[in-house]
Structure formats: structure tokens, C-alpha cells
Design a protein around this motif. Structure first.
Motif, PDB file in Angstrom:
ATOM      1  N   LEU A  29       0.835  -1.204   0.000  1.00  0.00           N
ATOM      2  CA  LEU A  29       0.000   0.000   0.000  1.00  0.00           C
ATOM      3  C   LEU A  29       0.868   1.250   0.000  1.00  0.00           C
ATOM      4  O   LEU A  29       2.043   1.206   0.370  1.00  0.00           O
ATOM      5  N   SER A  61       0.150   3.904   1.886  1.00  0.00           N
ATOM      6  CA  SER A  61       0.211   4.396   3.264  1.00  0.00           C
ATOM      7  C   SER A  61      -0.436   3.367   4.179  1.00  0.00           C
ATOM      8  O   SER A  61      -1.257   2.561   3.732  1.00  0.00           O
ATOM      9  N   GLU A 110      -2.617   3.911   6.350  1.00  0.00           N
ATOM     10  CA  GLU A 110      -4.024   4.250   6.567  1.00  0.00           C
ATOM     11  C   GLU A 110      -4.900   3.944   5.358  1.00  0.00           C
ATOM     12  O   GLU A 110      -6.111   4.077   5.407  1.00  0.00           O
ATOM     13  N   GLU A 111      -4.307   3.526   4.254  1.00  0.00           N
ATOM     14  CA  GLU A 111      -5.043   3.275   3.022  1.00  0.00           C
ATOM     15  C   GLU A 111      -6.065   2.151   3.223  1.00  0.00           C
ATOM     16  O   GLU A 111      -5.757   1.108   3.785  1.00  0.00           O
ATOM     17  N   GLN A 112      -7.294   2.399   2.769  1.00  0.00           N
ATOM     18  CA  GLN A 112      -8.369   1.413   2.870  1.00  0.00           C
ATOM     19  C   GLN A 112      -8.453   0.622   1.572  1.00  0.00           C
ATOM     20  O   GLN A 112      -8.327   1.185   0.491  1.00  0.00           O
TER      21      GLN A 112
END
Length: 152
Positions: A116, A118, A120-122
Motif C-alpha cells: 500500500l 500508506s 491508513e489506506e483502505q
């Protein structure tokens, strides 16, 4: 510095039809400590030396360099144990899932990884994902060499 942000999941093999074009990987560790490791990997026709460092399993520094195949074989001979698996790349949305089917002492284990941008990436999980194991160190390849799946 290259930062790898990666999540790891167990796969329900009954829901995932694997592609035909997997790549065989053989890897070993010259040294490994909780915060750093030096890995040698043969991936198909290429070989790599990889240094990983950091305390966070999800986000670590990673430096990878292609090396001559003869060097890789000699370095793998220095490793106490090796791990073998077949890696399948499965594109989905704007990502590529790396699905590893393990062999030898880790036979029966199938793990999917996704890198990913980041932490925090969903992401939308495919139906063949069983459970997340990103924070469980026993699923790290270096751990699977020391404590293989067949011993669980």
C-alpha cells in the motif's frame, strides 16, 4: 530510503482459483534479528539480496538489489534453512495481490500480501481472503524458516 507498507492475509484456497503462471521462489536469510534481516532470494531467472529493517511489521525499510545467480546460489548455501513457495500475481482494482503457496515444511499455508501507499489506506478485500495476519510475526517468512507451519 525505500519504505515497504504491506498487509498480509490468510487465503481460503477453496474460493481462489490460482492462475497458471506462478513463479517459484527460494529464499534464505544470512542473518535475522527482530529489527533487521538480510535475505537472499531466487525468483525464477533472477536473484536478489534484500535488507529489511524496522520495528513495525506493517511498515519497514526495504532495500533490494539484483545480484548474479551464481552469487545467490553460493549465499543460499550459507543459510541454515530455506523457504520455498510459488508466487502468483493477481491484479485487482488498482492493486496487485501477491499470493504465496508454500512448499516443504510450510506446505498447506497460503498467504496473500498487498503493498500500500500508506498504512491508513483502505482496501476492498476479495472474497477469498480469510483473515488478516499482518501483525502476527509467526507469518513472516523469516519466522516460517525457524518455526515452520507443519509444527503448529
Amino acid at each position: 530510503m525505500a519504505i515497504e507498507i504491506e498487509r498480509k492475509f490468510l487465503v481460503n484456497k477453496d474460493l481462489l482459483p490460482l492462475p497458471n503462471d506462478g513463479k517459484k521462489l527460494i529464499q534464505g536469510y544470512i542473518w535475522s534479528y527482530p529489527q533487521k534481516s538480510l535475505r537472499i532470494r531466487i525468483a525464477g531467472e533472477k536473484a536478489f539480496l534484500t535488507i529489511k529493517a524496522g520495528n513495525d511489521i506493517l511498515k519497514r525499510s526495504e532495500f533490494e538489489y539484483e545480484i548474479p545467480m551464481t552469487d545467490a546460489h553460493e549465499l543460499l548455501d550459507l543459510c541454515d534453512a530455506k523457504i520455498e513457495k510459488t508466487r502468483y500475481l493477481i491484479p485487482m482494482d488498482s492493486y496487485t495481490w501477491e499470493v504465496d503457496v508454500f512448499h516443504g515444511d510450510n506446505q498447506g499455508l497460503i498467504v496473500a500480501e498487498i503493498e500500500l501507499a500508506s498504512s491508513e489506506e483502505q482496501i476492498q478485500l476479495p472474497e477469498w481472503i480469510d483473515q488478516e495476519v499482518s501483525n502476527d510475526p509467526k507469518y513472516l517468512n523469516v519466522s516460517l524458516i525457524e518455526n515452520p507451519f507443519i509444527k503448529w
